[in-house]
Scaffold this motif. Sequence first.
Motif, PDB file in Angstrom:
ATOM      1  N   HIS A 157       0.837  -1.196   0.000  1.00 16.48           N
ATOM      2  CA  HIS A 157       0.000   0.000   0.000  1.00 16.48           C
ATOM      3  C   HIS A 157       0.877   1.254   0.000  1.00 16.48           C
ATOM      4  N   ALA A 158       0.454   2.263  -0.718  1.00 18.97           N
ATOM      5  CA  ALA A 158       1.250   3.483  -0.866  1.00 18.97           C
ATOM      6  C   ALA A 158       1.459   4.211   0.453  1.00 18.97           C
ATOM      7  N   ASP A 159       0.552   4.027   1.420  1.00 24.64           N
ATOM      8  CA  ASP A 159       0.656   4.750   2.694  1.00 24.64           C
ATOM      9  C   ASP A 159       1.568   4.062   3.708  1.00 24.64           C
ATOM     10  N   LEU A 160       2.048   2.884   3.393  1.00 23.16           N
ATOM     11  CA  LEU A 160       2.848   2.127   4.358  1.00 23.16           C
ATOM     12  C   LEU A 160       4.189   2.815   4.609  1.00 23.16           C
ATOM     13  N   ARG A 161       4.489   3.097   5.898  1.00 22.02           N
ATOM     14  CA  ARG A 161       5.738   3.757   6.267  1.00 22.02           C
ATOM     15  C   ARG A 161       6.385   2.992   7.421  1.00 22.02           C
ATOM     16  N   PRO A 162       7.160   1.973   7.102  1.00 24.75           N
ATOM     17  CA  PRO A 162       7.775   1.154   8.151  1.00 24.75           C
ATOM     18  C   PRO A 162       8.836   1.922   8.938  1.00 24.75           C
ATOM     19  N   ILE A 163       8.950   1.574  10.208  1.00 26.98           N
ATOM     20  CA  ILE A 163      10.005   2.109  11.064  1.00 26.98           C
ATOM     21  C   ILE A 163      10.735   0.921  11.684  1.00 26.98           C
ATOM     22  N   ALA A 164      12.041   0.867  11.497  1.00 23.93           N
ATOM     23  CA  ALA A 164      12.853  -0.180  12.124  1.00 23.93           C
ATOM     24  C   ALA A 164      13.428   0.366  13.418  1.00 23.93           C
ATOM     25  N   LEU A 165      13.301  -0.408  14.490  1.00 18.68           N
ATOM     26  CA  LEU A 165      13.868  -0.058  15.783  1.00 18.68           C
ATOM     27  C   LEU A 165      14.996  -1.043  16.040  1.00 18.68           C
ATOM     28  N   VAL A 200      -1.693 -10.074   4.180  1.00 16.89           N
ATOM     29  CA  VAL A 200      -1.539  -9.755   2.758  1.00 16.89           C
ATOM     30  C   VAL A 200      -2.510  -8.650   2.364  1.00 16.89           C
ATOM     31  N   GLN A 201      -3.754  -8.769   2.804  1.00 17.35           N
ATOM     32  CA  GLN A 201      -4.748  -7.741   2.499  1.00 17.35           C
ATOM     33  C   GLN A 201      -4.404  -6.414   3.173  1.00 17.35           C
ATOM     34  N   ALA A 202      -3.972  -6.471   4.428  1.00 15.46           N
ATOM     35  CA  ALA A 202      -3.669  -5.247   5.159  1.00 15.46           C
ATOM     36  C   ALA A 202      -2.484  -4.510   4.559  1.00 15.46           C
ATOM     37  N   LEU A 203      -1.453  -5.243   4.174  1.00 14.80           N
ATOM     38  CA  LEU A 203      -0.231  -4.624   3.663  1.00 14.80           C
ATOM     39  C   LEU A 203      -0.386  -4.084   2.242  1.00 14.80           C
ATOM     40  N   THR A 204      -1.366  -4.598   1.515  1.00 12.36           N
ATOM     41  CA  THR A 204      -1.538  -4.168   0.125  1.00 12.36           C
ATOM     42  C   THR A 204      -2.731  -3.248  -0.098  1.00 12.36           C
ATOM     43  N   ALA A 205      -3.792  -3.408   0.709  1.00 12.87           N
ATOM     44  CA  ALA A 205      -5.019  -2.670   0.416  1.00 12.87           C
ATOM     45  C   ALA A 205      -5.703  -2.061   1.628  1.00 12.87           C
ATOM     46  N   LEU A 210      -3.850  -3.427   9.949  1.00 13.55           N
ATOM     47  CA  LEU A 210      -2.500  -3.897  10.220  1.00 13.55           C
ATOM     48  C   LEU A 210      -2.305  -4.432  11.638  1.00 13.55           C
ATOM     49  N   LEU A 211      -2.914  -3.814  12.622  1.00  8.34           N
ATOM     50  CA  LEU A 211      -2.701  -4.258  13.999  1.00  8.34           C
ATOM     51  C   LEU A 211      -3.183  -5.693  14.180  1.00  8.34           C
ATOM     52  N   ALA A 212      -4.391  -5.979  13.749  1.00 12.23           N
ATOM     53  CA  ALA A 212      -4.913  -7.348  13.866  1.00 12.23           C
ATOM     54  C   ALA A 212      -4.138  -8.298  12.963  1.00 12.23           C
ATOM     55  N   ALA A 213      -3.778  -7.822  11.779  1.00 12.15           N
ATOM     56  CA  ALA A 213      -3.162  -8.700  10.779  1.00 12.15           C
ATOM     57  C   ALA A 213      -1.755  -9.141  11.157  1.00 12.15           C
ATOM     58  N   THR A 214      -1.074  -8.393  12.007  1.00 10.80           N
ATOM     59  CA  THR A 214       0.319  -8.712  12.347  1.00 10.80           C
ATOM     60  C   THR A 214       0.448  -9.461  13.670  1.00 10.80           C
ATOM     61  N   GLU A 215      -0.656  -9.900  14.244  1.00  9.53           N
ATOM     62  CA  GLU A 215      -0.591 -10.667  15.486  1.00  9.53           C
ATOM     63  C   GLU A 215      -0.101 -12.081  15.195  1.00  9.53           C
ATOM     64  N   ASP A 216       0.755 -12.583  16.060  1.00  7.92           N
ATOM     65  CA  ASP A 216       1.415 -13.873  15.810  1.00  7.92           C
ATOM     66  C   ASP A 216       1.307 -14.813  17.002  1.00  7.92           C
ATOM     67  N   ARG A 217       1.151 -16.109  16.701  1.00  9.82           N
ATOM     68  CA  ARG A 217       1.212 -17.136  17.739  1.00  9.82           C
ATOM     69  C   ARG A 217       2.171 -18.271  17.366  1.00  9.82           C
TER      70      ARG A 217
END
Length: 289
Positions: A157-165, A200-205, A210-217
């Motif tokens: 998605h064009a609005d995605l602005r990642p920050i690496a810590l 995939v949907q959150a990162l592209t469209a 994103l918050l729900a989509a990146t949860e991991d178990r």
Amino acid sequence: MIHVRVPASSANLGPGFDALGLALALYDEVDVEVIDSGLTVRVDGEGAGSVPMDESHLVVRALRLAADRLGVVPPGLAVRCRNAIPHARGLGSSAAAIVAGIAAAYGLAGREPDSDALQLAAELEGHADNAAASLLGGLVLAWREGDRFRALRLEPHADLRPIALVPRERSATSVTRGLLPERVPHADAAFGAARCALAVQALTARPDLLLAATEDRLHQDYRSSAWPATMRLVRALRETGVAATVSGAGPTVLACTVDGKLPGEVDLSGFTACELPVDRTGVTVRRQA
């Protein structure tokens, strides 16, 4: 003279263990010149003074293997690396080195990197997510069919602005993979499958997901003993609504934002925040006379 520029990458992105990768605009650059005989290696930046300067250098190993498969036999090589990607921090430095060497071999052969380049890179790396992101740019979905590694490039998605810590501490993939169990509960597997599809949907469209989509178990909690400060930061950011994950094998944290901002109340002590735009090009190869 072959000039190669290769981006960093963040793998997994939460639930997409060994499946999702995102190319980031932080670059290693490699110049390869054919000389009369022998091998010279020069390294500036990350890894200078600590990586090998002979045939065991990862760029050289990948270059030699790819050149052999492509039928290229240079009499000698001068290799210069200018590295910006931190080593052993979960930002795909080893995959970038491998991709740089393979891309340089393709440049020497007068060819563009193809699916065989991905196959070779993934064989050397052991998995395809980081390598595919560095090769193709953007967001990648990687998988394996028998002995063949595959990857599909998707447009983030064009609005995605990642920050690496990025912390000072280092981590080794070989160590953190050893902390993973051979089996996980069926409920966690089902949870991960749903969240990976949603990612995939959150990162592209739909970046609002994103918050729900990146949860991991599947992997982060199992490996938290390797980087407790990393997991504390991931949890603290997520509690404020930031879609934070462990980047690859850690210990870097990746925050997927749409505004390039982090909440001021979260303690970032021990971490350096770097906004890294998405790289949408992947590896580039330029042949110079």
